[in-house]
Design a protein around this motif. Structure first.
Motif, PDB file in Angstrom:
ATOM      1  N   PHE A  98     -15.362 -11.172 -29.733  1.00  0.00           N
ATOM      2  CA  PHE A  98     -14.486 -10.165 -29.541  1.00  0.00           C
ATOM      3  C   PHE A  98     -14.622  -9.082 -30.783  1.00  0.00           C
ATOM      4  O   PHE A  98     -14.402  -7.862 -30.805  1.00  0.00           O
ATOM      5  CB  PHE A  98     -13.128 -10.385 -29.690  1.00  0.00           C
ATOM      6  CG  PHE A  98     -12.854 -11.304 -28.565  1.00  0.00           C
ATOM      7  CD1 PHE A  98     -12.847 -10.698 -26.989  1.00  0.00           C
ATOM      8  CD2 PHE A  98     -12.434 -12.686 -28.625  1.00  0.00           C
ATOM      9  CE1 PHE A  98     -12.649 -11.550 -25.940  1.00  0.00           C
ATOM     10  CE2 PHE A  98     -12.284 -13.404 -27.478  1.00  0.00           C
ATOM     11  CZ  PHE A  98     -12.326 -12.793 -26.125  1.00  0.00           C
ATOM     12  N   PHE A  99     -15.286  -9.621 -31.903  1.00  0.00           N
ATOM     13  CA  PHE A  99     -15.491  -8.898 -33.071  1.00  0.00           C
ATOM     14  C   PHE A  99     -16.917  -8.437 -33.212  1.00  0.00           C
ATOM     15  O   PHE A  99     -17.248  -7.210 -34.143  1.00  0.00           O
ATOM     16  CB  PHE A  99     -15.137  -9.647 -34.451  1.00  0.00           C
ATOM     17  CG  PHE A  99     -13.716 -10.141 -34.425  1.00  0.00           C
ATOM     18  CD1 PHE A  99     -12.856  -9.490 -33.827  1.00  0.00           C
ATOM     19  CD2 PHE A  99     -13.342 -11.174 -34.912  1.00  0.00           C
ATOM     20  CE1 PHE A  99     -11.486 -10.083 -33.697  1.00  0.00           C
ATOM     21  CE2 PHE A  99     -12.006 -11.785 -34.884  1.00  0.00           C
ATOM     22  CZ  PHE A  99     -11.200 -11.051 -33.932  1.00  0.00           C
ATOM     23  N   SER A 100     -17.775  -8.802 -32.589  1.00  0.00           N
ATOM     24  CA  SER A 100     -19.332  -8.554 -32.802  1.00  0.00           C
ATOM     25  C   SER A 100     -19.639  -7.028 -32.654  1.00  0.00           C
ATOM     26  O   SER A 100     -20.272  -6.240 -33.000  1.00  0.00           O
ATOM     27  CB  SER A 100     -20.133  -9.292 -31.742  1.00  0.00           C
ATOM     28  OG  SER A 100     -20.234 -10.616 -31.980  1.00  0.00           O
ATOM     29  N   PRO A 101     -19.024  -6.547 -31.378  1.00  0.00           N
ATOM     30  CA  PRO A 101     -19.351  -4.900 -31.470  1.00  0.00           C
ATOM     31  C   PRO A 101     -19.083  -4.163 -32.411  1.00  0.00           C
ATOM     32  O   PRO A 101     -19.571  -3.101 -32.614  1.00  0.00           O
ATOM     33  CB  PRO A 101     -18.466  -4.439 -29.953  1.00  0.00           C
ATOM     34  CG  PRO A 101     -18.014  -5.820 -29.331  1.00  0.00           C
ATOM     35  CD  PRO A 101     -17.843  -6.880 -30.341  1.00  0.00           C
ATOM     36  N   VAL A 102     -18.195  -4.585 -33.239  1.00  0.00           N
ATOM     37  CA  VAL A 102     -17.549  -3.599 -34.386  1.00  0.00           C
ATOM     38  C   VAL A 102     -18.213  -3.977 -35.733  1.00  0.00           C
ATOM     39  O   VAL A 102     -18.606  -3.293 -36.524  1.00  0.00           O
ATOM     40  CB  VAL A 102     -16.024  -3.542 -34.414  1.00  0.00           C
ATOM     41  CG1 VAL A 102     -15.819  -2.632 -35.799  1.00  0.00           C
ATOM     42  CG2 VAL A 102     -15.618  -3.013 -33.182  1.00  0.00           C
ATOM     43  N   LEU A 103     -18.303  -5.291 -35.956  1.00  0.00           N
ATOM     44  CA  LEU A 103     -19.064  -5.953 -37.132  1.00  0.00           C
ATOM     45  C   LEU A 103     -20.225  -6.107 -37.239  1.00  0.00           C
ATOM     46  O   LEU A 103     -20.755  -6.209 -38.413  1.00  0.00           O
ATOM     47  CB  LEU A 103     -18.127  -7.203 -37.677  1.00  0.00           C
ATOM     48  CG  LEU A 103     -16.719  -7.113 -37.808  1.00  0.00           C
ATOM     49  CD1 LEU A 103     -16.139  -8.525 -38.133  1.00  0.00           C
ATOM     50  CD2 LEU A 103     -16.351  -6.175 -39.035  1.00  0.00           C
ATOM     51  N   MET A 104     -20.851  -6.477 -36.206  1.00  0.00           N
ATOM     52  CA  MET A 104     -22.445  -6.531 -36.240  1.00  0.00           C
ATOM     53  C   MET A 104     -23.225  -5.392 -36.436  1.00  0.00           C
ATOM     54  O   MET A 104     -24.343  -5.417 -37.439  1.00  0.00           O
ATOM     55  CB  MET A 104     -23.033  -7.222 -35.361  1.00  0.00           C
ATOM     56  CG  MET A 104     -24.478  -7.923 -35.249  1.00  0.00           C
ATOM     57  SD  MET A 104     -24.754  -9.202 -36.612  1.00  0.00           S
ATOM     58  CE  MET A 104     -24.071 -10.823 -35.880  1.00  0.00           C
ATOM     59  N   LEU A 105     -22.943  -4.228 -35.875  1.00  0.00           N
ATOM     60  CA  LEU A 105     -23.379  -3.132 -36.219  1.00  0.00           C
ATOM     61  C   LEU A 105     -23.673  -2.584 -37.731  1.00  0.00           C
ATOM     62  O   LEU A 105     -24.742  -2.262 -38.082  1.00  0.00           O
ATOM     63  CB  LEU A 105     -23.020  -2.055 -35.289  1.00  0.00           C
ATOM     64  CG  LEU A 105     -23.878  -0.702 -35.096  1.00  0.00           C
ATOM     65  CD1 LEU A 105     -25.245  -1.128 -34.603  1.00  0.00           C
ATOM     66  CD2 LEU A 105     -23.320   0.208 -34.315  1.00  0.00           C
ATOM     67  N   PRO A 106     -22.466  -2.415 -38.404  1.00  0.00           N
ATOM     68  CA  PRO A 106     -22.948  -2.065 -39.959  1.00  0.00           C
ATOM     69  C   PRO A 106     -23.606  -3.187 -40.526  1.00  0.00           C
ATOM     70  O   PRO A 106     -24.165  -2.790 -41.453  1.00  0.00           O
ATOM     71  CB  PRO A 106     -21.251  -2.127 -40.460  1.00  0.00           C
ATOM     72  CG  PRO A 106     -20.503  -2.028 -39.097  1.00  0.00           C
ATOM     73  CD  PRO A 106     -21.200  -2.457 -37.995  1.00  0.00           C
TER      74      PRO A 106
END
Length: 163
Positions: A98-106
């Motif tokens: 649930f958090f990967s799309p937002v946190l992994m890219l940066p």
């Protein structure tokens, strides 16, 4: 919005927007597209499950808040993810689907992750989407049989056990 970001990046490349557009020019763009698509699928299946549980708009309004909170938590953590991408909390949460799309890219754009970590987070998002689609299908099937009655959590758990 895209045009405004591109114009801002062209006029002032030293701004945050300019640096972000520059980062997306290499490996970042395919990663952005993948995380966008898989994040959309993941949260789309969550909303489909909530929609299947609800009989009225009021029920849907009440049940969407947990999903909104799942979207808000990583947004609050974007700053620390960019400045200190190796912080243990950021690293752990970047593997949560649930958090990967937002946190992994940066983290990827700062160079703090390898391709294996990206593959693990994408695999978690895909498997989470498949699992949530299965659960949403079961809830929808049970919801059709319970027309006119509000579905309770124990009903959902009972239908999942029987499946």
């Amino acid at each position: 919005w895209i045009a405004a970001a591109l114009v801002t990046a062209a006029i002032a490349p030293d701004t945050a927007v300019g640096r972000y557009i520059d980062a997306l020019s290499g490996v970042g763009l395919p990663a952005f597209v993948l995380y966008y698509i898989f994040g959309f699928l993941l949260f789309g299946t969550l909303y489909a499950g909530v929609g299947a549980m609800c009989a009225t708009e009021d029920d849907a309004t009440q049940l969407q808040w947990p999903i909104v909170l799942l979207l808000m938590v990583p947004i609050f953590l974007i700053g620390p993810a960019v400045t200190t991408p190796d912080r243990p909390l950021i690293v752990i949460l970047s593997y949560v689907p649930f958090f990967s799309p937002v946190l992994m890219l940066p983290r990827l754009l700062t160079g703090a992750v390898g391709w294996l970590q990206v593959a693990i987070s994408l695999a978690g998002m895909v498997s989470g989407s498949v699992l949530l689609a299965w659960v949403a299908g079961k809830v929808f099937r049970a919801g059709i049989l319970m027309t006119g009655r509000r579905m309770q959590i124990r009903d959902i758990l009972r239908f999942l056990r029987e499946a």
